[in-house]
Design a protein around this motif. Sequence first.
Motif, PDB file in Angstrom:
ATOM      1  N   ILE A  43       0.839  -1.199   0.000  1.00  0.00           N
ATOM      2  CA  ILE A  43       0.000   0.000   0.000  1.00  0.00           C
ATOM      3  C   ILE A  43       0.876   1.251   0.000  1.00  0.00           C
ATOM      4  CG2 ILE A  43      -1.650   1.334   1.375  1.00  0.00           C
ATOM      5  CD1 ILE A  43      -2.877  -1.293   2.255  1.00  0.00           C
ATOM      6  N   HIS A  44       0.482   2.231  -0.803  1.00  0.00           N
ATOM      7  CA  HIS A  44       1.204   3.500  -0.868  1.00  0.00           C
ATOM      8  C   HIS A  44       0.690   4.471   0.196  1.00  0.00           C
ATOM      9  CE1 HIS A  44       3.183   2.692  -4.739  1.00  0.00           C
ATOM     10  NE2 HIS A  44       2.111   1.951  -4.947  1.00  0.00           N
ATOM     11  N   GLY A  62      -7.318   9.196  -3.060  1.00  0.00           N
ATOM     12  CA  GLY A  62      -7.698   7.787  -2.989  1.00  0.00           C
ATOM     13  C   GLY A  62      -6.546   6.928  -2.501  1.00  0.00           C
ATOM     14  N   PHE A  63      -6.838   5.673  -2.265  1.00  0.00           N
ATOM     15  CA  PHE A  63      -5.834   4.719  -1.846  1.00  0.00           C
ATOM     16  C   PHE A  63      -5.222   4.068  -3.074  1.00  0.00           C
ATOM     17  CE2 PHE A  63      -8.863   4.776   1.728  1.00  0.00           C
ATOM     18  CZ  PHE A  63      -7.992   5.121   2.748  1.00  0.00           C
ATOM     19  N   SER A  64      -3.995   3.588  -2.950  1.00  0.00           N
ATOM     20  CA  SER A  64      -3.354   2.891  -4.056  1.00  0.00           C
ATOM     21  C   SER A  64      -2.414   1.825  -3.513  1.00  0.00           C
ATOM     22  CB  SER A  64      -2.588   3.871  -4.949  1.00  0.00           C
ATOM     23  OG  SER A  64      -1.591   4.538  -4.210  1.00  0.00           O
ATOM     24  N   ALA A  65      -2.124   0.857  -4.373  1.00  0.00           N
ATOM     25  CA  ALA A  65      -1.224  -0.229  -4.003  1.00  0.00           C
ATOM     26  C   ALA A  65      -0.532  -0.727  -5.262  1.00  0.00           C
ATOM     27  CB  ALA A  65      -1.992  -1.367  -3.348  1.00  0.00           C
ATOM     28  N   SER A  66       0.638  -1.319  -5.091  1.00  0.00           N
ATOM     29  CA  SER A  66       1.376  -1.936  -6.190  1.00  0.00           C
ATOM     30  C   SER A  66       1.572  -3.401  -5.857  1.00  0.00           C
ATOM     31  CB  SER A  66       2.750  -1.278  -6.375  1.00  0.00           C
ATOM     32  OG  SER A  66       2.606   0.046  -6.786  1.00  0.00           O
ATOM     33  N   SER A  70       7.655  -8.567  -5.934  1.00  0.00           N
ATOM     34  CA  SER A  70       8.590  -8.096  -4.912  1.00  0.00           C
ATOM     35  C   SER A  70       8.041  -6.943  -4.079  1.00  0.00           C
ATOM     36  CB  SER A  70       9.895  -7.687  -5.576  1.00  0.00           C
ATOM     37  OG  SER A  70       9.653  -6.690  -6.537  1.00  0.00           O
ATOM     38  N   GLY A  71       6.753  -6.643  -4.154  1.00  0.00           N
ATOM     39  CA  GLY A  71       6.186  -5.547  -3.390  1.00  0.00           C
ATOM     40  C   GLY A  71       6.379  -4.210  -4.094  1.00  0.00           C
TER      41      GLY A  71
END
Length: 78
Positions: A43-44, A62-66, A70-71
């Motif tokens: 999560i960013h 907003g929320f973001s994630a990658s 490897s995360g």
Amino acid sequence: MVPFHEPVYRVAEQEWKVFVEALTDSLMEVDPEIPPLPPKDVIHRIYRDIRFSNDKTPYKRGFSASLSRSGRKGIFAC
């Protein structure tokens, strides 16, 4: 003193973490090379870098994630 919107943000943040964890579990079934990373590793943060931006809003909307092998900080992240 607690900011006015902080309780709402904390609930939304917890829901986002649960969603990311469920999504990671689903992706691990499809791609076995994706490691079981905890939500905090994908999560960013919500804070923006405003040093060189014309828009000085300090938070993202907003929320973001990658999600990668490897995360968010690994060699496979984009």
